[in-house]
Each structure stands twice: as C-alpha cells, then as structure tokens.
Design an enzyme around this catalytic site. Structure first.
Site, PDB file in Angstrom:
ATOM      1  N   ASP A 111       0.876  -1.171   0.000  1.00 38.29           N
ATOM      2  CA  ASP A 111       0.000   0.000   0.000  1.00 38.29           C
ATOM      3  C   ASP A 111       0.918   1.228   0.000  1.00 38.29           C
ATOM      4  O   ASP A 111       1.558   1.533   1.012  1.00 38.29           O
ATOM      5  CB  ASP A 111      -0.906  -0.008   1.242  1.00 38.29           C
ATOM      6  CG  ASP A 111      -1.820   1.224   1.297  1.00 38.29           C
ATOM      7  OD1 ASP A 111      -1.498   2.232   0.644  1.00 38.29           O
ATOM      8  OD2 ASP A 111      -2.838   1.178   2.020  1.00 38.29           O
ATOM      9  N   ARG A 155       0.249  14.971  12.831  1.00 39.38           N
ATOM     10  CA  ARG A 155       1.090  14.725  11.651  1.00 39.38           C
ATOM     11  C   ARG A 155       1.308  16.042  10.912  1.00 39.38           C
ATOM     12  O   ARG A 155       0.347  16.787  10.655  1.00 39.38           O
ATOM     13  CB  ARG A 155       0.432  13.727  10.693  1.00 39.38           C
ATOM     14  CG  ARG A 155       0.210  12.346  11.253  1.00 39.38           C
ATOM     15  CD  ARG A 155      -0.266  11.367  10.182  1.00 39.38           C
ATOM     16  NE  ARG A 155      -1.453  11.817   9.463  1.00 39.38           N
ATOM     17  CZ  ARG A 155      -2.096  11.099   8.548  1.00 39.38           C
ATOM     18  NH1 ARG A 155      -1.647   9.902   8.205  1.00 39.38           N
ATOM     19  NH2 ARG A 155      -3.176  11.569   7.950  1.00 39.38           N
ATOM     20  N   TYR A 205      -4.806  11.244  -4.145  1.00 36.65           N
ATOM     21  CA  TYR A 205      -5.284  12.515  -3.555  1.00 36.65           C
ATOM     22  C   TYR A 205      -4.344  13.068  -2.489  1.00 36.65           C
ATOM     23  O   TYR A 205      -4.587  14.145  -1.974  1.00 36.65           O
ATOM     24  CB  TYR A 205      -6.701  12.356  -2.971  1.00 36.65           C
ATOM     25  CG  TYR A 205      -6.950  11.110  -2.164  1.00 36.65           C
ATOM     26  CD1 TYR A 205      -6.469  10.984  -0.872  1.00 36.65           C
ATOM     27  CD2 TYR A 205      -7.681  10.043  -2.701  1.00 36.65           C
ATOM     28  CE1 TYR A 205      -6.687   9.838  -0.135  1.00 36.65           C
ATOM     29  CE2 TYR A 205      -7.907   8.879  -1.973  1.00 36.65           C
ATOM     30  CZ  TYR A 205      -7.403   8.780  -0.692  1.00 36.65           C
ATOM     31  OH  TYR A 205      -7.624   7.647   0.035  1.00 36.65           O
TER      32      TYR A 205
HETATM   33  C1  LIG Z   1      -2.503   3.836   3.980  1.00 35.07           C
HETATM   34  C2  LIG Z   1      -3.860   4.149   3.441  1.00 35.07           C
HETATM   35  N1  LIG Z   1      -4.545   3.198   2.783  1.00 35.07           N
HETATM   36  C3  LIG Z   1      -5.781   3.434   2.281  1.00 35.07           C
HETATM   37  C4  LIG Z   1      -6.385   4.673   2.427  1.00 35.07           C
HETATM   38  C5  LIG Z   1      -7.753   4.944   1.907  1.00 35.07           C
HETATM   39  O1  LIG Z   1      -8.135   4.106   0.858  1.00 35.07           O
HETATM   40  P1  LIG Z   1      -9.160   4.609  -0.249  1.00 35.07           P
HETATM   41  O2  LIG Z   1      -8.395   5.433  -1.235  1.00 35.07           O
HETATM   42  O3  LIG Z   1      -9.721   3.367  -0.820  1.00 35.07           O
HETATM   43  O4  LIG Z   1     -10.210   5.446   0.421  1.00 35.07           O
HETATM   44  C6  LIG Z   1      -5.695   5.689   3.096  1.00 35.07           C
HETATM   45  C7  LIG Z   1      -6.329   7.007   3.272  1.00 35.07           C
HETATM   46  O5  LIG Z   1      -5.838   7.923   3.883  1.00 35.07           O
HETATM   47  C8  LIG Z   1      -4.420   5.408   3.623  1.00 35.07           C
HETATM   48  O6  LIG Z   1      -3.743   6.355   4.305  1.00 35.07           O
END
Ligand SMILES: Cc1ncc(COP(=O)(O)O)c(C=O)c1O
Length: 419
Positions: free
Chosen positions: A207, A380, A232
């Site tokens: 991720d 943060r 984003y």
């Molecule tokens: C590490 C991480 N994974 C996933 C997400 C969110 O996932 P999605 O784009 O499906 O809303 C975030 C959102 O801040 C995030 O920080």
C-alpha cells in the site's frame, strides 16, 4: 543540493489560506490540475458523447508518467479505482496463486475459492495498517475461510524487522504491507521484503498511499509483486481522484478475479462480445467506466512531477522534514517525534506524539496552520517539497510553542469528525 533548475515548483499551486501542512491527507489544487479538469469539462460541454474519442484510453495514456513515479513499465500500472477497490480486485486474483494453493497463476486466475487440503491460504497485514486495508483483508479471510494474521508492533508506532521476518511465511499466502506507515511515517524496505516474500512463496502487495509522489520507487526492479495507491495525497490529483495499481510483468498472465468491461482488451472492447478478453498488463484490473473529470485532475497533477522529477522532490522533502525534526527537538520537548530518523526509514511526514494532540491540531487550524491528527495522540505535519518552505515549518513550530506555553489549545472542544 539538487540542481536549482530542478527544484520543486513552489508557484504551481493554488494553496488554501494559511500554512498548509496536510498534503499527506489531501494535496492542494495545482494550476495544472485545474486546467486539465476545465479542459475535460469543455470537451463534455462542446462535444458531448463524442468526447469519448479523446477520453477513451486516457487512463492508459497516464501510465508512462505514473510508471516513472513508481519505477514500473507503463504496462505494469494503471490509474483506476481506489485503494480499497483495487485491493479487493488484487485479492480476488492473487490470493491463492502459485504454490500457496497449488494452482499456477493464470490457470484459473487463482479465484475459484477452492482450497485444496494441506495448502496454505493465510493472509497477513500489520497491526498498524490503515483500517480499510484491514477491512479488505478481513473480507477475504472470511470469504475464503482462512486466517488473517497481523504483524505486531512493539512500540505502537513502528514495525520491527525481526517481526516482519518472522511473520512472512508459515501459513501465509498473501501479505499486504504499507510502504510508509500512515501514522508514524516509517518507511519499509520494499526490495528486502519483496525478496523475502518471493523466496518463501508469499504474494506481497504494497500500500503506497503515503509514498507515491513523496519519494522514488523501483517496484519493478525491486521485484514487488503488486501495489496499490491513492492519488489525492502527495500526487495532488484531487479529492477522490482515481488511485492506481501495479502488477509486476511476471504476473501478467493472471486472469482478473473481478472483471469488468473496462479491463477488456481495448482494441475489441466496443465489439461488445459477451466473453472477456483481458487487456494486456495492469489495465486488465480496471472495472467500469473511469470518472473522466477526476482522472483529469490526475492528468494535470502528474505534469507537475514530469516537470520536476521525483528525485528532486525527495531530496527537498528530506531537507524539510530534517528541519522540522530538528526544530521539534529544540523547541518542543513536550512532544515526541515518533517518525524514524534515518532518511531511508521515513516518508514525507513527521508525526509528533502528545496527549493533547487533538486539541493542539484544532488550535493550530484556528491559527491558520493546517496539520492533521490521528488518534490517539499523533499530530502529523507534512512539509511538502512542491509547495512548503522552512518558513512554514518554523511558523508551525512557533505556533505549537505558543500553545504549549499558554495552554490556549485546552479551550478547544473536540466534536465531530477530524479529517
Ligand atoms: C494507507 C492508506 N490506505 C488506504 C487509504 C484509503 O483508501 P481509499 O483510497 O480506498 O479510500 C488511506 C487514506 O488515507 C491510507 O492512508
């Protein structure tokens, strides 16, 4: 010191009022993204459905720029979906390929759900993962009747190499790790853990929400299997803009476990055949019609990175976060920097722990400094190379000092969601 000609473009953004230090949550609007969205809107206005003559294949046309950011060939990446949706799409396909289920990748895409007796099928995440990652993996653990194991954290902020090493293996078939942990900002070694996972027959997905656009990646050469990200945050593509995924070329034979017409071979998609002929490469993991206006935000945002280069962004980002940590050490002894110090161990934000972090974050916002807060006790701050300076960091630190001296933050009454 990077060549000044390649320093990040501080004039490229329309920043909200105040000192914006929350680009790790939502990046600001760039002139490039604004222009691209307006251009796509005008195409819609003047050409209606004929706009598709240009919009068809737009995601694929962004793959060159996206590939440079993550260190991948264009056919290994695609701008699509969200982290959550892309994780489900990858889990539906790659949880259970190879020796884990005794099914070669591509034979049935690994998506039959049938688990031959005696084969491995466990899932692995970490205790410190963002909730949606855990929700997605938990869904598949339940759907497939396999365990979800979690790498523990010894200090509540970071992951220890020994614990990662011990967890990657055993009955685990599919693992998900963050490149950069969303709370502490710890950066994991993609090359090392991808190699360990591969050697042990574990499919490892990353991720990269908190690393894409903040630092260079080498997903192909590092041998990563899979990755997902959003656009984003540090990519500044806009709220809810399409994220993306990476599938290493060695997995391109796999048939997507979740299929949709946008993942069909582009040359024959509009022949409208009822059968699915998958697109070559990562594009096969697209599902439905892409949101063109939101994709335009990414189109414009990527141009900023093409201009500057991700290496220059990283160098400047490290200088800014170094400055922030030094200032915090000197001026804010009541707060603890929980972000690892070594440059190769941290991403683009700095996390400061304090029992009143929530009230401090609300009081900062009221004073024109925009941080974010993550429960239970982390503030943060992300000084972003493309639009922040040392002066922004100094103002945030000075405002925090003033709050801690006066106790004015204790007047804040937390209520409602904190984004
Ligand atoms: C590490 C991480 N994974 C996933 C997400 C969110 O996932 P999605 O784009 O499906 O809303 C975030 C959102 O801040 C995030 O920080």
């Amino acid at each position: 010191m990077p060549d000044p000609a390649h320093l990040p473009r501080l004039d490229a953004f329309l920043l909200p009022k105040g000192v914006y230090l929350d680009g790790n949550s939502l990046g600001p609007l760039s002139y490039g993204a604004q222009a691209a969205i307006e251009r796509r809107m005008r195409q819609w206005q003047y050409h209606g459905v004929a706009g598709w003559d240009d919009w068809f294949g737009l995601a694929e046309r962004l793959s060159g720029a996206l590939g440079k950011l993550v260190g991948a060939y264009p056919d290994e990446v695609i701008a699509t979906g969200s982290i959550t949706v892309n994780l489900h799409a990858l889990l539906a396909t790659f949880h259970g390929i190879g020796d884990a289920f005794g099914v070669p990748a591509g034979a049935d895409g690994g998506n039959t759900g049938a688990r031959p007796a005696g084969t491995r099928g466990g899932l692995l995440a970490t205790e410190l993962d963002f909730p949606t990652d855990l929700h997605a993996l938990q869904s598949w653990a339940e759907l497939r009747g396999v365990p979800l194991r979690l790498v523990p954290s010894r200090d509540g902020h970071t992951l220890h190499d020994d614990d990662l090493d011990a967890a990657l293996g055993g009955d685990v078939a599919f693992a998900l790790l963050p490149t950069v942990l969303y709370r502490s900002g710890q950066l994991l070694d993609v090359r090392r853990w991808s190699a360990v996972a591969r050697e042990r027959g574990v499919v490892l997905a990353w991720d990269a929400a908190h690393s894409i656009g903040a630092l260079p990646h080498h997903l192909h050469d590092d041998g990563a299997d899979l990755a997902v990200w959003c656009s984003y945050k540090y990519l500044n593509a806009g709220p809810g803009a399409p994220g993306g995924l990476f599938v290493h070329r060695r997995h391109h034979d796999a048939i997507p476990g979740l299929r949709g017409w946008w993942g069909h071979d582009k040359a024959t998609q509009f022949a409208m055949a009822p059968s699915f002929t998958k697109a070559a490469g990562a594009g096969a993991f697209q599902l439905g019609t892409p949101p063109i206006l939101a994709l335009a935000g990414l189109e414009g945002a990527l141009a900023v990175f093409e201009d500057v280069g991700i290496q220059a962004v990283r160098e400047r980002s490290l200088a800014l976060t170094d400055h922030l940590m030094a200032q915090a050490d000197a001026e804010l002894p009541e707060m603890t920097v929980v972000t690892p110090r070594a440059p190769e161990r941290r991403g683009g934000h700095v996390a400061l722990a304090h029992p009143e972090a929530l009230r401090l974050s609300l009081a900062l916002r009221r004073r024109g400094v925009i941080p974010d807060f993550r429960p239970p006790d982390l503030l943060r701050l992300a000084p972003v190379a493309l639009y922040n300076t040392e002066a922004d960091v100094d103002r945030a630190v000075a405002t925090l000092r003033e709050l801690l001296d006066t106790g004015a933050h204790l007047d804040e009454a937390p209520g409602g969601p904190v984004h």
